[in-house]
Scaffold this motif. Sequence first.
Motif, PDB file in Angstrom:
ATOM      1  N   GLY A 175       0.828  -1.201   0.000  1.00 29.93           N
ATOM      2  CA  GLY A 175       0.000   0.000   0.000  1.00 29.93           C
ATOM      3  C   GLY A 175       0.859   1.247   0.000  1.00 29.93           C
ATOM      4  N   VAL A 176       0.227   2.380   0.256  1.00 28.13           N
ATOM      5  CA  VAL A 176       0.930   3.659   0.293  1.00 28.13           C
ATOM      6  C   VAL A 176       1.326   3.979   1.729  1.00 28.13           C
ATOM      7  N   HIS A 177       2.610   4.230   1.928  1.00 26.62           N
ATOM      8  CA  HIS A 177       3.141   4.631   3.224  1.00 26.62           C
ATOM      9  C   HIS A 177       3.433   6.130   3.152  1.00 26.62           C
ATOM     10  N   ARG A 178       2.899   6.882   4.108  1.00 26.24           N
ATOM     11  CA  ARG A 178       3.019   8.345   4.068  1.00 26.24           C
ATOM     12  C   ARG A 178       3.923   8.817   5.203  1.00 26.24           C
ATOM     13  N   VAL A 179       4.770   9.813   4.908  1.00 26.52           N
ATOM     14  CA  VAL A 179       5.649  10.367   5.932  1.00 26.52           C
ATOM     15  C   VAL A 179       5.361  11.864   6.085  1.00 26.52           C
ATOM     16  N   GLN A 180       5.389  12.323   7.315  1.00 23.38           N
ATOM     17  CA  GLN A 180       5.235  13.745   7.638  1.00 23.38           C
ATOM     18  C   GLN A 180       6.462  14.172   8.434  1.00 23.38           C
ATOM     19  N   MET A 219     -11.806  -4.071   9.065  1.00 19.74           N
ATOM     20  CA  MET A 219     -10.662  -3.637   9.870  1.00 19.74           C
ATOM     21  C   MET A 219      -9.343  -3.786   9.130  1.00 19.74           C
ATOM     22  N   VAL A 220      -9.227  -4.830   8.343  1.00 17.07           N
ATOM     23  CA  VAL A 220      -7.959  -5.073   7.685  1.00 17.07           C
ATOM     24  C   VAL A 220      -7.708  -4.041   6.611  1.00 17.07           C
ATOM     25  N   GLY A 221      -8.765  -3.409   6.148  1.00 17.07           N
ATOM     26  CA  GLY A 221      -8.605  -2.307   5.208  1.00 17.07           C
ATOM     27  C   GLY A 221      -8.167  -2.778   3.847  1.00 17.07           C
ATOM     28  N   THR A 222      -7.368  -1.982   3.173  1.00 21.24           N
ATOM     29  CA  THR A 222      -7.059  -2.258   1.798  1.00 21.24           C
ATOM     30  C   THR A 222      -5.627  -2.696   1.617  1.00 21.24           C
ATOM     31  N   GLY A 223      -5.455  -3.623   0.697  1.00 21.94           N
ATOM     32  CA  GLY A 223      -4.109  -3.980   0.273  1.00 21.94           C
ATOM     33  C   GLY A 223      -3.796  -3.317  -1.048  1.00 21.94           C
ATOM     34  N   ASP A 224      -4.712  -2.521  -1.525  1.00 21.03           N
ATOM     35  CA  ASP A 224      -4.536  -1.816  -2.784  1.00 21.03           C
ATOM     36  C   ASP A 224      -3.391  -0.820  -2.655  1.00 21.03           C
ATOM     37  N   ARG A 225      -2.543  -0.788  -3.670  1.00 20.98           N
ATOM     38  CA  ARG A 225      -1.376   0.093  -3.580  1.00 20.98           C
ATOM     39  C   ARG A 225      -1.745   1.567  -3.626  1.00 20.98           C
ATOM     40  N   SER A 226      -2.984   1.896  -4.027  1.00 23.40           N
ATOM     41  CA  SER A 226      -3.390   3.298  -4.065  1.00 23.40           C
ATOM     42  C   SER A 226      -3.942   3.760  -2.731  1.00 23.40           C
ATOM     43  N   ALA A 227      -4.063   2.867  -1.742  1.00 24.83           N
ATOM     44  CA  ALA A 227      -4.677   3.212  -0.466  1.00 24.83           C
ATOM     45  C   ALA A 227      -3.607   3.519   0.566  1.00 24.83           C
ATOM     46  N   LYS A 228      -3.794   4.612   1.311  1.00 28.79           N
ATOM     47  CA  LYS A 228      -2.876   4.964   2.385  1.00 28.79           C
ATOM     48  C   LYS A 228      -3.082   3.987   3.531  1.00 28.79           C
TER      49      LYS A 228
END
Length: 352
Positions: A178-183, A294-303
């Motif tokens: 998926g998408v990993h976001r950094v701040q 709960m497990v949410g998305t494994g889609d690479r477009s999902a944060k």
Amino acid sequence: MEARLRQALARAEDVAKALADPSTTSDPARLKSLGREYTRLLPIVRVSERLDRLQLELGQARELAAESDPEMVEMAQADLDRLLPLITAVEAELHDLLLPQDPLDDRDAIVEVRAGTGGDEAALFAADLFRMYQRFIQRKGLTLEMISVSDGTSGGLKEAIFAVRGVDAFGLLRREAGVHRVQRVPATESQGRIHTSAATVAVLPEAEEVDVSIHPNDLKIDVFRASGPGGQSVNTTDSAVRITHLPTGLVVSQQDQKSQLQNKLKGMEVLRARLLDRRIAEQESARSRERRAMVGTGDRSAKIRTYNYPQSRVTDHRINVSVHNLPDVLDGALDGFIDALRMASRHEQDGD
């Protein structure tokens, strides 16, 4: 649960017999498959044996509790107070082990880390993620094998593709996709402003030749001279390979190995993994089970996860869990997230 347990124990016995059969050693593919299955079943056997021992102790304690000797009754009660919660915990552990598992979890994994939005900062973050996975893989006793790497223009990584080999490799890492976001404040930012950038992670089960049949006529293979840093012969011969799978349009380029043959073999390994991932996604409607609730998305477009440097906080958005130990997480301490995500997935399957 009892029916599942009987079935698992019977299968473990059959697999153990098959592994002891001399004919199995002459069939490497069968030996590897049976070895994976036995590794998965062995924890069930061991926990079941532990539960049997505890229940035997419980029966003995109950017999003693019925005696007329007060001192004996007191000792028996102490055993009962110890055994009952312990048995409950072991039963819960066995229940989790008996939940249906994806047979692909036992496979080796192909992991692709790529810089996303955010320019140079995204490339630096991709390098941080790559180091995080390196440390996690070391902690778990797995093996990392580089397939290809592309450096960013100002440091960091544009892309890194690597294989992870060992027990439960894909099962451990699959929910990192998926998408990993950094701040954080970039090192080049003089005003101290927090920027947000991202990197993508793809995790594919390594495909075996029996999983994906690729006809030679479906491939277009181009060779060219490798570019970028390289050792002797890497940049001086046409050793780089670009493989195009014509029916799907998938393209894999490989130039990190020393010879054209090695690059072709590595490229085919990645291509098979991507084709298997594509086929599984189609068969399971884009893995809808893993991409909801709960497990949410494994889609690479999902944060899926945010790494917040100012607050030293890491948040996994699929299970709404935050921890304030960012340095530890980046040093490979991913077990908390991975275990929680795996448990959420298993309980979702148990409820279906």
